[in-house]
Write an enzyme that holds these catalytic residues in place. Sequence first.
Site, short mmCIF file in Angstrom:
data_model
loop_
_atom_site.label_atom_id
_atom_site.label_comp_id
_atom_site.label_asym_id
_atom_site.label_seq_id
_atom_site.Cartn_x
_atom_site.Cartn_y
_atom_site.Cartn_z
CE LYS A 14 6.41 -30.24 37.25
NZ LYS A 14 7.10 -30.42 35.77
NE ARG A 89 11.94 -25.16 38.78
CZ ARG A 89 10.59 -25.13 38.56
NH1 ARG A 89 9.76 -25.16 39.40
NH2 ARG A 89 10.38 -24.97 37.14
NE ARG A 123 2.91 -24.98 29.65
CZ ARG A 123 3.98 -25.42 30.66
NH1 ARG A 123 3.46 -26.56 31.38
NH2 ARG A 123 4.89 -24.67 31.14
NE ARG A 156 4.70 -20.79 31.85
CZ ARG A 156 4.94 -21.97 32.94
NH1 ARG A 156 3.85 -22.56 33.45
NH2 ARG A 156 6.04 -22.09 33.38
NE ARG A 167 10.42 -23.01 32.35
CZ ARG A 167 9.31 -23.21 31.56
NH1 ARG A 167 9.25 -23.19 30.48
NH2 ARG A 167 8.25 -24.12 32.40
P1 AMP Z 1 6.83 -23.80 36.53
O1 AMP Z 1 5.47 -23.14 36.28
O2 AMP Z 1 7.18 -24.71 37.57
O3 AMP Z 1 7.57 -24.10 35.19
O4 AMP Z 1 7.80 -22.46 37.20
C1 AMP Z 1 8.19 -21.32 36.41
C2 AMP Z 1 9.08 -20.60 36.75
O5 AMP Z 1 9.11 -20.13 38.06
C3 AMP Z 1 10.53 -21.26 36.82
O6 AMP Z 1 11.33 -21.43 35.56
C4 AMP Z 1 11.40 -20.24 37.78
O7 AMP Z 1 11.75 -19.17 37.33
C5 AMP Z 1 10.35 -20.21 38.74
N1 AMP Z 1 10.37 -21.33 39.97
C6 AMP Z 1 9.37 -22.21 40.06
N2 AMP Z 1 9.57 -22.91 41.09
C7 AMP Z 1 10.83 -22.74 41.45
C8 AMP Z 1 11.58 -23.12 42.71
N3 AMP Z 1 11.10 -24.25 43.47
N4 AMP Z 1 12.84 -22.38 42.74
C9 AMP Z 1 12.97 -21.36 42.08
N5 AMP Z 1 12.28 -20.85 40.86
C10 AMP Z 1 11.18 -21.40 40.64
#
Ligand code: AMP
Length: 207
Positions: A14, A89, A123, A156, A167
């Site tokens: 994404k 989400r 990554r 990360r 996740r």
């Molecule tokens: P991402 O970079 O999209 O993988 O997001 C990294 C982390 O941020 C996730 O594993 C969650 O801990 C937090 N996060 C991102 N988006 C959300 C969301 N919409 N609601 C809750 N936590 C989020």
Amino acid sequence: MKKIFLMGPQGAGKGTVAAVIKDKLKIPHISMGDIFRETVKSNSPLGNKLKEIMEKGELVPIEITAQMLKERLNQEDCKNGYLLDGYPRNLEQAEILDNIHSVDKVLVIEVDKKISLERLTNRRQCRKCGAIFNIKTMPTKKDKVCDACGGELYQREDDKEEAIVKRLEIYDIETTPLIERYKSKVVKINGTLPVDKVAEVILNSIN
Ligand code: AMP
């Protein structure tokens, strides 16, 4: 106004594809994860709380997330639309988004779990500008140095196996029901295609 929700499991690409299409569409890429990571950098009490949650691969509480989303969508650069990545989400978050704006299109980038896992473990991200690389398929010219800004690359904490599994599980259980919820707006895209091709399919489906 183009309001696009970019959806797909972790590792679907994404962020990578958003970086390609946001300039063409002239709308900002709003990644909830990036917003949280910026807050973590501040070392504030909120940043430290977010860090702990994110490292475990859990979701940030709904009120904090909604508040930060609203603040971001109210900024001037969102007036012509946005490419929303990582929000909503789950169904509860989708309700909140509907009360702000309803999205026009939901792009679902599909890849299977095996590919997600492999992509995430390989990554690396730039600490400074957030650019994404892959040590196997998209390495930087210089080891551990970002091609875009010269910043330092890192893995990360939530791209380590235990957090990835958590996740992906949350994605399966909480996020995939959104495909049914948004079904009239959904366009599914094969995420194993090369990034340029994924971007092309997306742009064609929007224009
Ligand atoms: P991402 O970079 O999209 O993988 O997001 C990294 C982390 O941020 C996730 O594993 C969650 O801990 C937090 N996060 C991102 N988006 C959300 C969301 N919409 N609601 C809750 N936590 C989020």
